[in-house]
Design a protein around this motif. Sequence first.
Motif, PDB file in Angstrom:
ATOM      1  N   ASP A  32      47.644 -48.383  30.494  1.00 15.40           N
ATOM      2  CA  ASP A  32      46.587 -49.210  31.070  1.00 15.40           C
ATOM      3  C   ASP A  32      46.014 -48.593  32.336  1.00 15.40           C
ATOM      4  OD1 ASP A  32      48.997 -49.606  32.384  1.00 15.40           O
ATOM      5  OD2 ASP A  32      48.662 -51.743  32.760  1.00 15.40           O
ATOM      6  N   VAL A  33      46.686 -47.603  32.887  1.00 16.24           N
ATOM      7  CA  VAL A  33      46.198 -46.881  34.070  1.00 16.24           C
ATOM      8  C   VAL A  33      45.727 -45.482  33.685  1.00 16.24           C
ATOM      9  CG1 VAL A  33      46.869 -45.871  36.295  1.00 16.24           C
ATOM     10  CG2 VAL A  33      47.665 -48.172  35.667  1.00 16.24           C
ATOM     11  N   TRP A  34      46.578 -44.764  32.918  1.00 20.04           N
ATOM     12  CA  TRP A  34      46.266 -43.379  32.572  1.00 20.04           C
ATOM     13  C   TRP A  34      45.505 -43.335  31.249  1.00 20.04           C
ATOM     14  CZ3 TRP A  34      46.323 -39.517  35.815  1.00 20.04           C
ATOM     15  CH2 TRP A  34      47.115 -39.630  36.975  1.00 20.04           C
ATOM     16  N   THR A  35      44.202 -43.614  31.364  1.00 21.94           N
ATOM     17  CA  THR A  35      43.314 -43.517  30.211  1.00 21.94           C
ATOM     18  C   THR A  35      43.051 -42.053  29.875  1.00 21.94           C
ATOM     19  OG1 THR A  35      41.360 -43.505  31.633  1.00 21.94           O
ATOM     20  CG2 THR A  35      42.186 -45.671  30.893  1.00 21.94           C
ATOM     21  N   ARG A  36      42.414 -41.814  28.731  1.00 20.45           N
ATOM     22  CA  ARG A  36      42.054 -40.426  28.374  1.00 20.45           C
ATOM     23  C   ARG A  36      41.217 -39.787  29.459  1.00 20.45           C
ATOM     24  NH1 ARG A  36      40.948 -42.965  23.710  1.00 20.45           N
ATOM     25  NH2 ARG A  36      38.699 -42.692  23.905  1.00 20.45           N
ATOM     26  N   ARG A  41      40.674 -35.977  33.981  1.00 23.95           N
ATOM     27  CA  ARG A  41      40.254 -35.727  35.370  1.00 23.95           C
ATOM     28  C   ARG A  41      41.411 -35.121  36.164  1.00 23.95           C
ATOM     29  NH1 ARG A  41      37.759 -40.860  35.055  1.00 23.95           N
ATOM     30  NH2 ARG A  41      39.383 -41.781  36.379  1.00 23.95           N
ATOM     31  N   TYR A  42      42.596 -35.656  35.956  1.00 25.02           N
ATOM     32  CA  TYR A  42      43.801 -35.115  36.598  1.00 25.02           C
ATOM     33  C   TYR A  42      43.958 -33.637  36.255  1.00 25.02           C
ATOM     34  CZ  TYR A  42      48.899 -34.674  37.425  1.00 25.02           C
ATOM     35  OH  TYR A  42      50.142 -34.285  37.848  1.00 25.02           O
ATOM     36  N   LEU A  43      43.823 -33.311  34.985  1.00 22.90           N
ATOM     37  CA  LEU A  43      44.008 -31.924  34.549  1.00 22.90           C
ATOM     38  C   LEU A  43      42.912 -31.015  35.079  1.00 22.90           C
ATOM     39  CD1 LEU A  43      45.120 -32.627  30.859  1.00 22.90           C
ATOM     40  CD2 LEU A  43      46.576 -31.929  32.776  1.00 22.90           C
ATOM     41  N   GLU A  62      46.642 -39.596  45.638  1.00 25.72           N
ATOM     42  CA  GLU A  62      46.304 -40.727  44.772  1.00 25.72           C
ATOM     43  C   GLU A  62      46.900 -40.542  43.387  1.00 25.72           C
ATOM     44  OE1 GLU A  62      42.469 -43.025  42.770  1.00 25.72           O
ATOM     45  OE2 GLU A  62      42.156 -41.275  44.057  1.00 25.72           O
ATOM     46  N   ASP A  63      46.744 -39.342  42.823  1.00 24.42           N
ATOM     47  CA  ASP A  63      47.330 -39.075  41.509  1.00 24.42           C
ATOM     48  C   ASP A  63      48.854 -39.188  41.562  1.00 24.42           C
ATOM     49  OD1 ASP A  63      44.982 -38.737  40.150  1.00 24.42           O
ATOM     50  OD2 ASP A  63      45.005 -36.547  40.211  1.00 24.42           O
ATOM     51  N   ALA A  64      49.463 -38.666  42.615  1.00 28.55           N
ATOM     52  CA  ALA A  64      50.915 -38.718  42.734  1.00 28.55           C
ATOM     53  C   ALA A  64      51.407 -40.164  42.774  1.00 28.55           C
ATOM     54  CB  ALA A  64      51.369 -37.979  43.984  1.00 28.55           C
ATOM     55  N   GLU A  70      59.439 -40.477  37.851  1.00 29.52           N
ATOM     56  CA  GLU A  70      60.182 -39.317  37.333  1.00 29.52           C
ATOM     57  C   GLU A  70      59.358 -38.032  37.278  1.00 29.52           C
ATOM     58  OE1 GLU A  70      61.507 -43.000  34.909  1.00 29.52           O
ATOM     59  OE2 GLU A  70      59.659 -42.182  35.733  1.00 29.52           O
ATOM     60  N   TRP A  71      58.092 -38.091  37.694  1.00 28.65           N
ATOM     61  CA  TRP A  71      57.223 -36.934  37.497  1.00 28.65           C
ATOM     62  C   TRP A  71      57.781 -35.664  38.145  1.00 28.65           C
ATOM     63  CZ3 TRP A  71      55.144 -33.998  41.384  1.00 28.65           C
ATOM     64  CH2 TRP A  71      55.011 -34.564  42.659  1.00 28.65           C
ATOM     65  N   ARG A  72      58.530 -35.817  39.212  1.00 28.03           N
ATOM     66  CA  ARG A  72      59.032 -34.633  39.933  1.00 28.03           C
ATOM     67  C   ARG A  72      60.010 -33.805  39.103  1.00 28.03           C
ATOM     68  NH1 ARG A  72      58.203 -38.683  43.411  1.00 28.03           N
ATOM     69  NH2 ARG A  72      56.989 -38.250  45.304  1.00 28.03           N
TER      70      ARG A  72
END
Length: 375
Positions: A32-36, A41-43, A62-64, A70-72
């Motif tokens: 619901d947050v990370w749409t296509r 845009r992040y990439l 903001e992205d972080a 767990e992204w780290r």
Amino acid sequence: MVDGPELADRVLGGWLGRIAGNMLGKPVERGDVWTRDRIDRYLRRADALPLTDYLPEPADDEDARLLRPEWRSCVRGRVHGSCRDDDVDYAILGLDLLETHGFGFTTEQVGDLWLLRLPYLQTFTAERAAYRNLTAGLKPPLTATYDNPYQEWIGALIRADVHGWTCPGLPRRAASLARRDAVLSHTGNGVYGAMFAAALVSAAFTSPTVRHALDEALAAVPAGSRLARTVRRVASLHATRMSWEDTLATMTRETAGLGWIHTVPNIAVLTAGLLYGDGDFTRTIALTVRGGLDTDSNGATAGSVAGVLTGASAIPPQWTEPLQDTVRSAVFGFDGARISDLARRTVRLVGAHGLPGGNRPDGEPAGAPPSTLPG
């Protein structure tokens, strides 16, 4: 039928593909947050399109902040063995189920193993509802239907791969085993998703193309189900040479309102990733994760199918080497297990059981009535 070294390579490919695909999608799991659009845009900000490796570190605060905590441990350069995740826990639990009870396992035995091996707080949505119902003394199929609003969500699908890995080239049998597992917690399209995934993984061992494997898997689920109609719809759009982006935009409109963890919209993302990935491991998991929704679950299933299709030896090393042949797991007794050992144990199940004596070819115990779906 594949066997010998080829079977071992394909099974290991399935395990490695599942874990790598899961790790790729884990940081951006919240659909619901990370749409296509947000994922791309992040990439782009990180100069990581086309995506050919694990996700890059976030380009800004903001992205972080929006990534999963767990992204780290999941982004490129920081992967040292796999992160713990339920998408991998259930594959391990399924392996333990088959080693313990064989292919004649019952749905009740699936529940018993959950209570024995799986911590309650590492379950979610339909699985947590079923777990709670088990502790209250309920039996299947009530464990799936009582006070469970998540019955058609994706949880059963993520548990299905082991049934495909242990039934290579036998998609209907794989689907039957997955159904017996799935009805502990799911009904309707939630069960059909598990059946479809197991059949798809099984078909990948012997199918010449991704489309052929999809067709084989479709034959193992009810043709009139919304899940089957969704797979056929994506395949038809792909056949017209519509772009991947436009195909997913079309499917977003046609599955609107179901939510980002529901099986049906996620099966659209998975099918598109497989078809447009066209057997290329990197392209398959990259497109699937970029498709959004339940990114780690879809990435895991796409990686399993692509890994079986290519074999472990053909998976590019940027996906496998950082895993260090090690898996983290909440399943009691399996944390720190070697991925290669899990794969060897899976292959032993194929050789030890095959079509086990006393079982029908559909996987049901001899003399038992065919399973029925609750709800």
